[in-house]
Design an enzyme around this catalytic site. Structure first.
Site, mmCIF file in Angstrom:
data_model
loop_
_atom_site.group_PDB
_atom_site.id
_atom_site.type_symbol
_atom_site.label_atom_id
_atom_site.label_comp_id
_atom_site.label_asym_id
_atom_site.label_seq_id
_atom_site.Cartn_x
_atom_site.Cartn_y
_atom_site.Cartn_z
ATOM 1 N N CYS A 170 -2.497 9.064 6.811
ATOM 2 C CA CYS A 170 -1.416 8.157 7.311
ATOM 3 C C CYS A 170 -1.769 8.089 8.482
ATOM 4 O O CYS A 170 -1.337 8.317 10.519
ATOM 5 C CB CYS A 170 -0.150 8.710 7.175
ATOM 6 S SG CYS A 170 1.611 7.736 8.819
ATOM 7 N N CYS A 203 0.911 8.271 11.333
ATOM 8 C CA CYS A 203 1.169 10.112 11.967
ATOM 9 C C CYS A 203 -0.264 10.139 12.905
ATOM 10 O O CYS A 203 0.329 10.721 14.145
ATOM 11 C CB CYS A 203 0.799 10.899 10.564
ATOM 12 S SG CYS A 203 1.966 10.454 9.440
ATOM 13 N N CYS A 237 3.079 -4.703 -11.038
ATOM 14 C CA CYS A 237 2.222 -2.916 -11.269
ATOM 15 C C CYS A 237 0.773 -2.697 -11.943
ATOM 16 O O CYS A 237 0.879 -3.269 -12.788
ATOM 17 C CB CYS A 237 3.731 -2.604 -12.315
ATOM 18 S SG CYS A 237 2.699 -1.147 -13.041
ATOM 19 N N CYS A 273 0.913 -1.170 -15.252
ATOM 20 C CA CYS A 273 0.469 -2.354 -16.167
ATOM 21 C C CYS A 273 -0.480 -3.396 -16.505
ATOM 22 O O CYS A 273 -0.875 -3.497 -17.443
ATOM 23 C CB CYS A 273 2.224 -3.130 -16.080
ATOM 24 S SG CYS A 273 3.693 -1.929 -15.189
#
Ligand SMILES: *[C@@H]1O[C@H](CO)[C@@H](O)[C@H](O)[C@H]1NC(C)=O
Ligand SMILES: *[C@@H]1O[C@H](CO)[C@@H](O)[C@H](O)[C@H]1NC(C)=O
Ligand SMILES: *[C@@H]1O[C@H](CO)[C@@H](O)[C@H](O)[C@H]1NC(C)=O
Length: 505
Positions: free
Chosen positions: A61, A64, A406, A409
């Site tokens: 991250c 971070c 998505c 999908c």
């Protein structure tokens, strides 16, 4: 894996300042002052420190990594503090620590929690991310949760400095009310600044006298202050929850408004009211009536927002409100049911809100128009054609609820198409898809919590969820196992029509 279907994700992902997703390689760094915790030693070490801050991070991250050197520097300074403040971190991405991360409701990286009293008190860290900021924020968090106002000058200064100040006014500090106040302050001190006094005359009076005991908040919006007299823990927390957000919050780019929006969407039990306007609609009369209603109804757990066709475009699209129906009021209740008043005006909104509160406003369901062409192997179903193409079709319909954005999908789409082609010779089977972001579902038998969700609606009217692997073979075998025959379906569809007639949406 499925894509989650939440309103919050849709609107506010960019408004959550701490959610990082950059994926660079981790940088090795020297660590001295920040303690590294893991699932094995976490609770033991937390118990050893009266005040410990834990950062839940992921090695990949970016936010971070930016925080790490600042956090380390702050840790070096804060361990010398009296009383000591300990900074620690947990790699929440590590498999063995995932349970820990879930115990602390970690939803994004980095997440910082303040743990006190052997971990019994857990609070969110809501301070800055640079070393100096971390140090000064945490120093304020470690002392008493509320400080005393001893002079009128101190009172005046406190009110001027804080955007939102909570003051408890008591007869004496031996009272139960004071103890309750301090315990609420301990719990909520990362959200608000708390002060107390035994002399109400030290505080700006505004246009109302201050009673004793009571709690008064000074806020830099709406009336500028609010008073509260019922001093129980629950009542005080509820009061602060309600008054700490303006009566009306605007969908715009202002970070202050975005913070309020994030708070509103973080409260699942509140109904959310929107006034949708054309960006070119400059009249203030409707906003004024809406604002007056907001002032009266916010305490009934309705939060009020205004969004226009520019800054609120996403929300307007999300709810499927048509431009020709603006201005429009839309309420989404805690069960995510929606109610709208289209072509709202100063004359009709108050009575519509009354109808809503009395349970008399009709539910609003959005639908795309039925497609002109529908001749692909996988058929398109919209809310307006759900009845005809699914419930009353007398067929076995495998229905995929999907979202256009998505990824899972998109992976499924070619597989569904193969299934549809393979089963084309069976007149009793239809394979279909339903864009659940553009169409409401409006039928409790389909429980769509994420995308894709697949259901078989059988010729005999059974609703069978699909939980198998998303492969052609498994889908076909599922359909073959569960489908009903066409002969049975004639009577089944009659039964459904009767049920439908009774249960019109
Ligand atoms: C946790 O950290 C301690 C101390 O560094 C170490 O001894 C232990 O093996 C770690 N446990 C796990 C599960 O990684
Ligand atoms: C507002 O009006 C301007 C100029 O008439 C137009 O260009 C713009 O598209 C309008 N905006 C909306 C949201 O209707
Ligand atoms: C369908 O209903 C008719 C009468 O309405 C009945 O005679 C027939 O047996 C039923 N068929 C099935 C499969 O239940």
């Amino acid at each position: 894996m499925r894509c989650l279907a939440t309103l919050l994700l849709f609107f506010l992902v960019t408004a959550l300042p701490w959610t990082g997703s950059a994926s660079e390689e981790p940088v090795a760094q020297e660590e001295e002052h920040v303690i590294t915790l893991n699932a094995t030693n976490f609770h033991d070490i937390v118990k050893q420190h009266p005040f410990i801050v834990v950062e839940f991070y992921a090695p990949w991250c970016g936010h971070c990594k930016n925080l790490a050197p600042e956090y380390e520097k702050a840790a070096g300074i804060l361990k010398e503090n009296d009383p000591p403040i300990v900074l620690a971190k947990v790699d929440a991405n590590e498999e063995s620590n995932k349970e820990l991360a879930s115990e602390y409701s970690v939803r994004g990286y980095p997440t910082l929690k303040i743990l006190e009293d052997k971990g019994a008190i857990i609070r969110d860290y809501k301070g800055p991310r640079d070393a100096d900021g971390i140090v000064s924020y945490l120093k304020k968090q470690v002392g008493p949760p509320s400080s005393e106002i001893l002079t009128a000058e101190e009172g005046q200064k406190a009110v001027e400095e804080a955007d939102f100040l909570v003051v408890g006014i008591f007869k004496s500090y031996d009272s139960e009310e004071y103890k309750t106040f301090i315990s609420v302050a301990s719990e909520l001190r990362s959200d608000f600044v708390f002060k107390h006094t035994v002399d109400g005359s030290f505080l700006p009076k505004k246009d109302s006298d201050i009673s004793v005991p009571s709690i008064r908040v000074y806020k830099k919006f709406d009336e500028g202050y609010s008073d509260h007299k019922e001093i129980t823990g629950e009542a005080v927390k509820e009061f602060l929850r309600v008054v700490s957000i303006p009566y009306v919050v605007l969908f715009n780019k202002d970070p202050v408004q975005r913070e309020y929006l994030a708070k509103i969407f973080d409260q699942p039990d509140d109904a959310k009211a929107f006034l949708f306007l054309d960006a070119n609609d400059t009249s203030d009369a409707l906003k004024k009536v809406y604002g007056d209603l907001a002032k009266d109804l916010t305490v009934k757990s309705i939060r009020f927002m205004i969004a226009d066709t520019e800054d609120g475009q996403n929300a307007i699209q999300y709810f499927g409100v048509k431009k020709e129906n603006l201005p429009c009021i839309l309420i989404q209740d805690k069960n995510e049911k929606k109610y709208t008043l289209e072509k709202a005006n100063t004359g009709n909104i108050a009575s519509w809100f009354k109808d809503y509160l009395d349970g008399k406003a009709p539910q609003f369901l959005k639908s795309e128009p039925a497609p002109d062409k529908n001749d692909e192997p996988v058929k398109i179903v919209v809310l307006d054609t759900l009845d005809e193409m699914v419930f009353k079709s007398g067929k076995n319909v495998l229905l995929e609820f999907y979202a256009p954005w998505c990824g899972h999908c998109k992976n499924l789409a070619p597989i569904l198409e193969e299934v549809a082609i393979e089963l084309q010779s069976d007149p009793s089977v239809t394979i279909a898809k339903y864009d659940a972001t553009a169409n409401d579902i409006g039928d409790a038998r389909f429980d769509v919590q994420g995308y894709p969700t697949l259901y078989l609606y059988t010729a005999t009217g059974k609703v069978v969820p699909y939980d198998g692997e998303r492969t052609k073979e498994d889908l076909i075998s599922f359909i073959q196992t569960n489908k009903g025959s066409l002969e049975q379906s004639v009577n089944a569809s009659q039964t459904i029509s009767e049920a439908d007639a009774k249960d019109e949406l």
